[in-house]
Motif scaffolding. Structure first.
Motif, PDB file in Angstrom:
ATOM      1  N   ILE A   1       0.690 -43.166  14.723  1.00 23.14           N
ATOM      2  CA  ILE A   1      -0.393 -42.464  15.115  1.00 23.14           C
ATOM      3  C   ILE A   1       0.461 -41.491  15.649  1.00 23.14           C
ATOM      4  CG2 ILE A   1      -2.510 -41.786  15.943  1.00 23.14           C
ATOM      5  CD1 ILE A   1      -2.345 -45.661  15.317  1.00 23.14           C
ATOM      6  N   ILE A   2       0.658 -40.907  16.520  1.00 20.98           N
ATOM      7  CA  ILE A   2       0.835 -39.195  17.629  1.00 20.98           C
ATOM      8  C   ILE A   2       1.857 -38.389  15.950  1.00 20.98           C
ATOM      9  CG2 ILE A   2       2.152 -38.434  19.383  1.00 20.98           C
ATOM     10  CD1 ILE A   2       1.415 -41.159  20.958  1.00 20.98           C
ATOM     11  N   SER A   3       3.144 -38.833  15.844  1.00 19.88           N
ATOM     12  CA  SER A   3       3.354 -37.632  14.586  1.00 19.88           C
ATOM     13  C   SER A   3       2.682 -38.023  13.529  1.00 19.88           C
ATOM     14  CB  SER A   3       4.561 -39.073  14.021  1.00 19.88           C
ATOM     15  OG  SER A   3       3.606 -40.022  13.205  1.00 19.88           O
ATOM     16  N   LEU A   4       1.169 -38.388  13.528  1.00 19.56           N
ATOM     17  CA  LEU A   4       0.400 -37.673  12.726  1.00 19.56           C
ATOM     18  C   LEU A   4      -0.469 -36.063  12.841  1.00 19.56           C
ATOM     19  CD1 LEU A   4      -1.452 -41.171  10.375  1.00 19.56           C
ATOM     20  CD2 LEU A   4       0.443 -39.282   9.651  1.00 19.56           C
ATOM     21  N   LYS A   5      -0.629 -36.203  14.130  1.00 19.62           N
ATOM     22  CA  LYS A   5      -1.535 -35.342  14.552  1.00 19.62           C
ATOM     23  C   LYS A   5      -2.764 -35.132  14.596  1.00 19.62           C
ATOM     24  CE  LYS A   5       3.118 -32.227  16.000  1.00 19.62           C
ATOM     25  NZ  LYS A   5       4.185 -33.597  15.348  1.00 19.62           N
ATOM     26  N   PRO A   6      -3.176 -36.192  14.532  1.00 19.64           N
ATOM     27  CA  PRO A   6      -5.151 -36.405  14.380  1.00 19.64           C
ATOM     28  C   PRO A   6      -6.013 -35.786  15.261  1.00 19.64           C
ATOM     29  CG  PRO A   6      -3.765 -38.831  15.009  1.00 19.64           C
ATOM     30  CD  PRO A   6      -2.889 -37.920  14.672  1.00 19.64           C
ATOM     31  N   ARG A   7      -6.191 -35.520  14.809  1.00 21.52           N
ATOM     32  CA  ARG A   7      -7.453 -34.862  16.006  1.00 21.52           C
ATOM     33  C   ARG A   7      -7.904 -36.037  17.036  1.00 21.52           C
ATOM     34  NH1 ARG A   7     -13.147 -34.508  16.168  1.00 21.52           N
ATOM     35  NH2 ARG A   7     -13.379 -34.834  14.107  1.00 21.52           N
TER      36      ARG A   7
ATOM     37  N   GLN B   1     -12.186 -38.192   2.871  1.00 19.69           N
ATOM     38  CA  GLN B   1     -11.086 -38.092   2.334  1.00 19.69           C
ATOM     39  C   GLN B   1     -10.895 -39.181   2.778  1.00 19.69           C
ATOM     40  OE1 GLN B   1      -8.896 -34.518   1.815  1.00 19.69           O
ATOM     41  NE2 GLN B   1      -8.437 -35.490   0.518  1.00 19.69           N
ATOM     42  N   VAL B   2     -10.566 -40.628   1.976  1.00 18.23           N
ATOM     43  CA  VAL B   2      -9.708 -41.612   2.687  1.00 18.23           C
ATOM     44  C   VAL B   2      -8.193 -41.953   2.353  1.00 18.23           C
ATOM     45  CG1 VAL B   2     -10.220 -44.302   3.658  1.00 18.23           C
ATOM     46  CG2 VAL B   2     -12.259 -42.727   3.556  1.00 18.23           C
TER      47      VAL B   2
ATOM     48  N   MET C   1     -12.531 -32.972   4.971  1.00 18.71           N
ATOM     49  CA  MET C   1     -11.681 -34.034   6.738  1.00 18.71           C
ATOM     50  C   MET C   1     -11.781 -35.093   5.749  1.00 18.71           C
ATOM     51  SD  MET C   1     -13.782 -34.403   9.857  1.00 18.71           S
ATOM     52  CE  MET C   1     -15.641 -35.411   9.995  1.00 18.71           C
ATOM     53  N   LYS C   2     -10.161 -35.972   5.988  1.00 20.80           N
ATOM     54  CA  LYS C   2      -9.250 -36.137   6.081  1.00 20.80           C
ATOM     55  C   LYS C   2      -9.404 -37.270   7.052  1.00 20.80           C
ATOM     56  CE  LYS C   2      -5.813 -36.443   3.402  1.00 20.80           C
ATOM     57  NZ  LYS C   2      -4.405 -36.194   2.754  1.00 20.80           N
ATOM     58  N   THR C   3      -9.341 -39.315   7.036  1.00 21.54           N
ATOM     59  CA  THR C   3      -9.518 -40.434   7.617  1.00 21.54           C
ATOM     60  C   THR C   3      -8.513 -41.559   7.064  1.00 21.54           C
ATOM     61  OG1 THR C   3     -12.265 -40.054   7.995  1.00 21.54           O
ATOM     62  CG2 THR C   3     -10.593 -41.940   8.924  1.00 21.54           C
TER      63      THR C   3
ATOM     64  N   LEU D   1       2.567 -44.308   5.721  1.00 21.78           N
ATOM     65  CA  LEU D   1       3.152 -43.056   5.352  1.00 21.78           C
ATOM     66  C   LEU D   1       2.904 -42.198   6.203  1.00 21.78           C
ATOM     67  CD1 LEU D   1       2.011 -44.700   1.632  1.00 21.78           C
ATOM     68  CD2 LEU D   1       4.519 -44.290   2.414  1.00 21.78           C
ATOM     69  N   PRO D   2       3.989 -40.694   5.444  1.00 15.80           N
ATOM     70  CA  PRO D   2       3.417 -39.472   5.970  1.00 15.80           C
ATOM     71  C   PRO D   2       2.153 -38.588   5.975  1.00 15.80           C
ATOM     72  CG  PRO D   2       5.166 -39.511   4.569  1.00 15.80           C
ATOM     73  CD  PRO D   2       4.982 -40.343   5.063  1.00 15.80           C
ATOM     74  N   PHE D   3       1.545 -39.544   6.644  1.00 15.38           N
ATOM     75  CA  PHE D   3       0.091 -39.082   5.256  1.00 15.38           C
ATOM     76  C   PHE D   3      -0.144 -37.519   5.969  1.00 15.38           C
ATOM     77  CE2 PHE D   3      -1.188 -43.064   5.302  1.00 15.38           C
ATOM     78  CZ  PHE D   3      -1.125 -43.506   3.621  1.00 15.38           C
ATOM     79  N   HIS D   4      -0.472 -36.457   4.892  1.00 16.96           N
ATOM     80  CA  HIS D   4      -0.552 -34.892   5.814  1.00 16.96           C
ATOM     81  C   HIS D   4      -2.181 -34.759   5.874  1.00 16.96           C
ATOM     82  CE1 HIS D   4       3.342 -34.508   5.047  1.00 16.96           C
ATOM     83  NE2 HIS D   4       3.300 -34.428   4.308  1.00 16.96           N
ATOM     84  N   GLY D   5      -2.353 -33.688   6.840  1.00 17.55           N
ATOM     85  CA  GLY D   5      -3.796 -33.785   6.740  1.00 17.55           C
ATOM     86  C   GLY D   5      -5.037 -34.394   7.413  1.00 17.55           C
ATOM     87  N   VAL D   6      -4.761 -35.654   8.260  1.00 19.73           N
ATOM     88  CA  VAL D   6      -5.451 -36.551   8.466  1.00 19.73           C
ATOM     89  C   VAL D   6      -6.618 -36.251   9.965  1.00 19.73           C
ATOM     90  CG1 VAL D   6      -5.439 -38.705  10.413  1.00 19.73           C
ATOM     91  CG2 VAL D   6      -4.162 -38.684   8.320  1.00 19.73           C
ATOM     92  N   ASP D   7      -7.601 -36.038   9.982  1.00 17.68           N
ATOM     93  CA  ASP D   7      -8.239 -35.081  10.863  1.00 17.68           C
ATOM     94  C   ASP D   7      -8.656 -36.594  11.855  1.00 17.68           C
ATOM     95  OD1 ASP D   7     -10.495 -33.892  12.064  1.00 17.68           O
ATOM     96  OD2 ASP D   7     -11.394 -35.811  12.027  1.00 17.68           O
TER      97      ASP D   7
END
Length: 118
Positions: free
Chosen positions: A74-80, A29-30, A1-3, A50-56
């Motif tokens: 933040i919205i573009s990252l689509k976090p949970r 993961q941070v 799980m990435k934060t 940056l366009p981080f991928h898999g951000v929960d």
């Protein structure tokens, strides 16, 4: 799980630094963004969105006035979920997150980690 920690700092006395330390300690993961480049533990603090991928989870350590420039990012990252730590509460952003099907929590990352509720 990435934060993603937004408001990261190299100052060990700040809550954002303590959150990074505790997240790493719990094997999360941070990735981090801050005003100044540097290192928090072994995590590079980026100064660009940056366009981080898999951000929960995104955990915020910036006040509402500074959050505005991060809304679309933040919205573009689509976090949970997005965690609003004490002092970062922002009803305007809650509404935007809800409209984009992103959960938000008004809580404290450090407390959530300490009580195994993260």
């Amino acid at each position: 799980m990435k934060t993603l920690v937004i408001g990261a700092t190299t100052n060990k006395e700040r809550y954002a630094y303590k959150a990074i330390s505790n997240l790493i300690g719990k094997s999360h993961q941070v990735v981090a963004i801050g005003k100044e480049p540097g290192m928090a533990m072994d995590i590079k603090i980026e100064t660009e969105k940056l366009p981080f991928h898999g951000v929960d989870t995104v955990t915020l350590y910036i006040n509402p006035r500074h959050q505005v420039e991060y809304y679309d990012y933040i919205i573009s990252l689509k976090p949970r979920r997005v965690i609003f730590n004490p002092g970062t509460e922002n009803p305007e952003f809650y509404a935007l997150l809800s409209a984009n099907n992103i959960q938000y929590e008004v809580s404290c990352t450090l407390v959530l980690l300490a009580t195994n509720q993260y």
